[in-house]
Design a protein around this motif. Structure first.
Motif, PDB file in Angstrom:
ATOM      1  N   SER A 159       1.671   1.901  -3.596  1.00  0.00           N
ATOM      2  CA  SER A 159       0.518   2.082  -4.473  1.00  0.00           C
ATOM      3  C   SER A 159       0.489   3.465  -5.136  1.00  0.00           C
ATOM      4  O   SER A 159       0.576   4.494  -4.460  1.00  0.00           O
TER       5      SER A 159
ATOM      6  N   GLU B  47      -2.381   2.010  -8.786  1.00  0.00           N
ATOM      7  CA  GLU B  47      -3.124   2.144  -7.532  1.00  0.00           C
ATOM      8  C   GLU B  47      -3.636   0.756  -7.149  1.00  0.00           C
ATOM      9  O   GLU B  47      -4.204   0.039  -7.983  1.00  0.00           O
TER      10      GLU B  47
ATOM     11  N   THR C 268      -5.627  -1.596  -3.901  1.00  0.00           N
ATOM     12  CA  THR C 268      -6.440  -1.531  -2.694  1.00  0.00           C
ATOM     13  C   THR C 268      -5.913  -2.534  -1.670  1.00  0.00           C
ATOM     14  O   THR C 268      -5.134  -3.448  -2.007  1.00  0.00           O
ATOM     15  N   GLU C 269      -6.381  -2.406  -0.451  1.00  0.00           N
ATOM     16  CA  GLU C 269      -5.991  -3.359   0.586  1.00  0.00           C
ATOM     17  C   GLU C 269      -6.454  -4.766   0.220  1.00  0.00           C
ATOM     18  O   GLU C 269      -5.714  -5.742   0.431  1.00  0.00           O
TER      19      GLU C 269
ATOM     20  N   LEU D 273       0.827  -1.211   0.000  1.00  0.00           N
ATOM     21  CA  LEU D 273       0.000   0.000   0.000  1.00  0.00           C
ATOM     22  C   LEU D 273       0.861   1.261   0.000  1.00  0.00           C
ATOM     23  O   LEU D 273       0.483   2.281  -0.578  1.00  0.00           O
TER      24      LEU D 273
END
Length: 194
Positions: A95, A126, A128-129, A92
């Motif tokens: 990201s 990008e 996401t978790e 993250l």
């Protein structure tokens, strides 16, 4: 045998094989903890030399190749993840940003050391978790610096690179070939000289 690869990495073994050199593999067991105040470039160079020296001590007169790769965010060294939370945190933090991947390669024989450090810029998409956790579940990130492998599923996290792809995988081929030629180790290039 004129060359020993001080690594158990299947990726480094495969890349070195592409250069057409004959070699054996012997994994080096060293402490990979960064030294206080050590820059990322000094860190990867030191580890590549230490890995080669670890094996070269018992192999007098034989060239030993060591290599180390690290992911750098700012000045922070992102090593192999300790667990899922560490991996997700690393992923993250990368990201949507560009980070640096440094790979050092060193050839050691007795007291002689030849080395290079290669820097490549890697731009992540990008993520996401939930993507990071799904990637962790594949087990691919477990043993990778920065918690990803560009040559595998982790390649989908990468938007672009500026530099050496083989270096991000773990062994910069052009620079490794330069060192092998300097050491007069025969490889693919030896068979194609006019």
């Amino acid at each position: 045998m004129s060359l020993i690869l001080a690594s158990q990495s299947p990726r480094r073994k495969e890349l070195l094989s592409q250069l057409g050199v004959q070699f054996q593999t012997r994994p080096a067991d060293i402490d990979e903890t960064p030294l206080s105040g050590e820059s990322p470039m000094d860190y990867v160079l030191r580890l590549s030399i230490e890995k080669a020296r670890c094996i070269a001590r018992s192999q007098s007169g034989t060239w030993v190749l060591g290599s180390d790769t690290t992911v750098v965010r700012g000045e922070a060294i992102l090593g192999k993840p300790e667990d899922e939370e560490d991996a997700v945190s690393m992923l993250l933090s990368l990201s949507g940003k560009t980070h640096q991947v440094l790979t050092a390669v060193a050839l050691v024989k007795d007291e002689k050391v030849l080395s290079r450090v290669v820097s490549t810029q890697v731009c992540f998409r990008e993520i996401t978790e939930s993507m990071a956790r799904a990637y962790w579940a594949t087990e691919e990130p477990c043993d990778k610096a920065g918690s990803y492998g560009i040559q595998g599923l982790g390649g989908m996290l990468v938007r672009s690179i500026d530099g050496s792809y083989s270096s991000v995988v773990g062994l910069p081929l052009a620079e490794t070939a330069d060192l092998l030629m300097e050491a007069k180790i025969e490889g693919w290039w030896s068979w194609h000289q006019e």
